[in-house]
Design a protein around this motif. Sequence first.
Motif, PDB file in Angstrom:
ATOM      1  N   ASN A  24       1.063  -1.547  -0.210  1.00  0.00           N
ATOM      2  CA  ASN A  24       0.121   0.232  -0.064  1.00  0.00           C
ATOM      3  C   ASN A  24       0.514   1.342   0.156  1.00  0.00           C
ATOM      4  OD1 ASN A  24       0.826  -0.628   2.194  1.00  0.00           O
ATOM      5  ND2 ASN A  24      -0.703   0.769   3.812  1.00  0.00           N
ATOM      6  N   PHE A  25       2.142   1.120   0.160  1.00  0.00           N
ATOM      7  CA  PHE A  25       3.057   2.020  -0.198  1.00  0.00           C
ATOM      8  C   PHE A  25       3.485   2.448  -1.432  1.00  0.00           C
ATOM      9  CE2 PHE A  25       3.560   2.054   4.519  1.00  0.00           C
ATOM     10  CZ  PHE A  25       2.632   2.472   4.784  1.00  0.00           C
ATOM     11  N   PRO A  26       4.147   3.196  -1.861  1.00  0.00           N
ATOM     12  CA  PRO A  26       5.139   2.710  -2.494  1.00  0.00           C
ATOM     13  C   PRO A  26       6.911   2.930  -3.219  1.00  0.00           C
ATOM     14  CG  PRO A  26       4.646   5.911  -2.626  1.00  0.00           C
ATOM     15  CD  PRO A  26       4.202   4.748  -1.228  1.00  0.00           C
ATOM     16  N   VAL A  27       6.884   2.856  -2.172  1.00  0.00           N
ATOM     17  CA  VAL A  27       8.142   2.621  -2.123  1.00  0.00           C
ATOM     18  C   VAL A  27       8.496   1.347  -0.478  1.00  0.00           C
ATOM     19  CG1 VAL A  27       9.414   5.154  -1.842  1.00  0.00           C
ATOM     20  CG2 VAL A  27       8.393   4.436  -0.085  1.00  0.00           C
ATOM     21  N   PHE A  28       9.181   1.006  -0.262  1.00  0.00           N
ATOM     22  CA  PHE A  28      10.249  -0.390   0.134  1.00  0.00           C
ATOM     23  C   PHE A  28      10.932   0.184   1.297  1.00  0.00           C
ATOM     24  CE2 PHE A  28      11.648  -4.813   1.462  1.00  0.00           C
ATOM     25  CZ  PHE A  28      10.795  -4.836   2.168  1.00  0.00           C
ATOM     26  N   PHE A  29      12.057  -0.674   2.113  1.00  0.00           N
ATOM     27  CA  PHE A  29      12.755  -0.025   3.248  1.00  0.00           C
ATOM     28  C   PHE A  29      13.878  -0.036   2.635  1.00  0.00           C
ATOM     29  CE2 PHE A  29       9.294  -2.031   5.807  1.00  0.00           C
ATOM     30  CZ  PHE A  29       9.659  -0.375   7.408  1.00  0.00           C
ATOM     31  N   ILE A  30      14.785  -0.956   1.967  1.00  0.00           N
ATOM     32  CA  ILE A  30      15.538  -1.782   1.123  1.00  0.00           C
ATOM     33  C   ILE A  30      15.666  -1.103  -0.303  1.00  0.00           C
ATOM     34  CG2 ILE A  30      16.507  -2.402   3.069  1.00  0.00           C
ATOM     35  CD1 ILE A  30      16.262  -4.963   2.464  1.00  0.00           C
ATOM     36  N   PHE A  86      17.154  -8.783   2.259  1.00  0.00           N
ATOM     37  CA  PHE A  86      15.884  -8.706   3.148  1.00  0.00           C
ATOM     38  C   PHE A  86      15.412  -9.846   4.279  1.00  0.00           C
ATOM     39  CE2 PHE A  86      11.138 -10.975   2.099  1.00  0.00           C
ATOM     40  CZ  PHE A  86      10.419  -9.643   2.592  1.00  0.00           C
ATOM     41  N   PRO A  87      16.464 -10.649   4.193  1.00  0.00           N
ATOM     42  CA  PRO A  87      17.001 -11.996   5.478  1.00  0.00           C
ATOM     43  C   PRO A  87      16.593 -11.284   6.749  1.00  0.00           C
ATOM     44  CG  PRO A  87      17.137 -12.924   3.814  1.00  0.00           C
ATOM     45  CD  PRO A  87      17.137 -12.099   3.420  1.00  0.00           C
ATOM     46  N   ASP A  88      17.786 -10.213   6.621  1.00  0.00           N
ATOM     47  CA  ASP A  88      17.811  -9.203   7.821  1.00  0.00           C
ATOM     48  C   ASP A  88      16.272  -8.257   8.287  1.00  0.00           C
ATOM     49  OD1 ASP A  88      20.444 -10.944   8.329  1.00  0.00           O
ATOM     50  OD2 ASP A  88      20.986  -9.937   6.467  1.00  0.00           O
ATOM     51  N   LEU A  89      16.258  -8.105   7.188  1.00  0.00           N
ATOM     52  CA  LEU A  89      15.452  -6.675   7.522  1.00  0.00           C
ATOM     53  C   LEU A  89      13.855  -7.294   8.200  1.00  0.00           C
ATOM     54  CD1 LEU A  89      14.060  -4.296   4.676  1.00  0.00           C
ATOM     55  CD2 LEU A  89      12.399  -6.372   5.622  1.00  0.00           C
ATOM     56  N   ILE A  90      13.907  -8.440   7.785  1.00  0.00           N
ATOM     57  CA  ILE A  90      12.263  -9.130   8.323  1.00  0.00           C
ATOM     58  C   ILE A  90      12.659  -9.761   9.983  1.00  0.00           C
ATOM     59  CG2 ILE A  90      10.481 -11.360   8.721  1.00  0.00           C
ATOM     60  CD1 ILE A  90      10.622  -9.010   6.391  1.00  0.00           C
ATOM     61  N   HIS A  91      14.090  -9.893  10.343  1.00  0.00           N
ATOM     62  CA  HIS A  91      14.870 -11.091  11.318  1.00  0.00           C
ATOM     63  C   HIS A  91      14.226 -10.068  12.474  1.00  0.00           C
ATOM     64  CE1 HIS A  91      17.046 -14.463   9.931  1.00  0.00           C
ATOM     65  NE2 HIS A  91      15.418 -14.970   9.417  1.00  0.00           N
ATOM     66  N   ALA A  92      14.867  -9.476  11.319  1.00  0.00           N
ATOM     67  CA  ALA A  92      14.462  -7.162  13.177  1.00  0.00           C
ATOM     68  C   ALA A  92      13.070  -6.850  12.821  1.00  0.00           C
ATOM     69  CB  ALA A  92      15.291  -6.042  12.021  1.00  0.00           C
ATOM     70  N   ASP A 111      17.962  -0.272  15.745  1.00  0.00           N
ATOM     71  CA  ASP A 111      19.289  -0.982  15.735  1.00  0.00           C
ATOM     72  C   ASP A 111      19.200  -1.039  14.143  1.00  0.00           C
ATOM     73  OD1 ASP A 111      21.666  -2.029  15.740  1.00  0.00           O
ATOM     74  OD2 ASP A 111      21.326  -3.438  16.397  1.00  0.00           O
ATOM     75  N   PHE A 112      18.832  -2.455  13.509  1.00  0.00           N
ATOM     76  CA  PHE A 112      18.799  -2.876  12.348  1.00  0.00           C
ATOM     77  C   PHE A 112      19.089  -1.931  11.267  1.00  0.00           C
ATOM     78  CE2 PHE A 112      17.159  -4.039   7.503  1.00  0.00           C
ATOM     79  CZ  PHE A 112      18.215  -4.765   7.381  1.00  0.00           C
ATOM     80  N   PHE A 113      17.768  -0.592  11.029  1.00  0.00           N
ATOM     81  CA  PHE A 113      17.708   0.008  10.304  1.00  0.00           C
ATOM     82  C   PHE A 113      18.226   1.667  10.055  1.00  0.00           C
ATOM     83  CE2 PHE A 113      13.702  -2.053   9.498  1.00  0.00           C
ATOM     84  CZ  PHE A 113      13.717  -1.996   7.799  1.00  0.00           C
TER      85      PHE A 113
END
Length: 492
Positions: A139-145, A151-157, A174-176
Motif C-alpha cells: 500500500n506504499f509506493p516505496v520500500f525499506f531497502i 531482505f532476510p535480515d530486514l524481516i528478522h529485525a 538498531d537494524f535500520f
Amino acid sequence: MDPYKQRPSSSFNSPFWTTNSGAPVRNNNSSLTVGARGPILLEDYHLLEKLAQFDRERIPERVVHARGASAKGFFEVTHDISHLTCADFLRAPGVQTPVIVRFSTVIHERGSPETLRDPRGFAVKFYTREGNFDLVGINFPVFFIRDGKRFPDLIHALEPNPKSHIQENWRILDFFSHHPESLHMFTFLFDDVGVPLNYRHMDGSGIHTFTLVSREGKCTYVKFHWRPTCGVKCLLEDECVTVGGNNHSHATQDLYDSIAAGNFPEWKLFIQTMDPDHEDMLDFDPLDITKTWPEDIFPLQPVGRMVLNKNIDNFFNESEQLAFCPAIIVPGVYYSDDAMLQTRIFSYGDAQRHRLGPNYLMLPVNAPKCAHHNNHHDGFMNFMHRDEEVNYFPSRSDQARHAERFPIPSRVVTGSRGKTIITKENNFKQPGERYRSWAPDRQERFVRRWVDALSEPRVTHEIRNVWISYWSQSDKSLGQKIATLLNVKPNM
C-alpha cells in the motif's frame, strides 16, 4: 462417459458420507470398538483417515504476509495504452480480465490483529488470455531497502525477538540505523497512513519499476498505482482500539461484508512512464525502490479500473493456497534491473514451492484460465491426468510448437563484476520533502511516534543519535524537534 475421467468439483456433493476414496461411510459419529466401551480397533480405516487428514490440515505459514484476505472480480481497461505495450489484456478499452486479489499485513502472524502498524500487501493476479500476470505490491509506493540480499535480515529485525518472541523497537531501530535509505519508507509507516482503516480504503502500488514493451519492441519504464474510488482512510492510535475492539479481523470482515452487501470495492489503475534513455537525468536512480517518481515530471496516466464483486468460496483454497510471484508476467510486460525485483523473481516462487509444493501452480486458484502445455511431470501433489507418450522437446511426434515470438528488452548491459551500491543514493531529500508537505498537526503526530520509539529503554544513546542525525539531514527542524523531546543534543 469415461468412468475414469476426472469429475467436476460438484461431484463431491455426494448424498452420503464417504471416505477420500469414495467408499460409503455408515457411521461418521462412532469409532469401531470391541463392545460398547472399547478398546478401539486399528482396522477402523475411516477413523484413521479422518484423524490423519485433520493432523495435516495446516500448511506452513507464510514467512511474510501470513495474515490476509482475498476477493475476486475483474479488471477493465478504460484508456488505450496499446502504443506502450503489446500485453493482450491491455489491448483496448472495454477489455475485461478476471482477477483475484489478496490483501495482507506483512510482518505479523496469521491470527494477529489487523489494526497493527505494518505495511499492507496488495497483490493482484490477472487471469489473462496469455497466462497469468501477478502484480505484487504493497500500500506504499516505496520500500525499506534497495538490495534483496538484505531482505532476510530486514524481516528478522521486524519480527519478534527470537529469545522472547516479542516484537521490540530497539531491534528495528538498531537494524535500520545502518540503512538510511529506509527513511522514506518510515515517512509512510510512521505517518497517519501507517494503519489503514481497512483494505477497501487504501492505495496499492507495484513498487518496482517494470518495463512495458510495444509490438515494435520499444521499451518504456513503468510504475503501477492503484487508487481506491472510496478514498484513503486511516486509523489513529485511539481509533485502532475502538475499531479493532474484540474483532482482530475487522478488515477481513469489512471486505467480506461489503462485497456480500453489493458495495463492491473499486480501484483505478494509473501508471507512470519514463523513457529509459532519460533515467540519468534525475538526481536519484529511478530503479531505486526507496524512491518515488515526482508526479509533476511523470504524471499519473489512467489505464483501467478493478472491481471486486465476488467473495471467495473457501478461505483455505483461495487465500491460504493463493500464491503470487513477481516473476509471473505476460508478453508486453517485462522486468527492469531494479535490484529488489530481481531477487524477488527467485524468492517468491521458491517460497511457494516450499510452502505449497513444486506443483503449486496446478492448484485451481493459481492455475491459468487459458490453455497451457508443458513437459513438467511428476513431483508432490501432481494431480494432472496425462496420457502423453512424449514428455521431451523437440519431438517429431508431439505437435506442440513454440509460441509466436514477442518482443523483450534488448538493451545491452555492460559492467564489471562487483558487490557495489548505486552511485546516486540521495537518501534524505524525498523523506524531507514528504515531511514538509504535511500539515503541522500531522507533523507533530509523526514526531511523537518517533519520540516514543526512540524512548524505549533498550534503545541506546548511539542509536538515538544516528536517527536524530538522519532526520536532521532530511529536515533540520524535524531532527531538532525529536532531539528536544528526547532531551538529546543533536550531533549536527
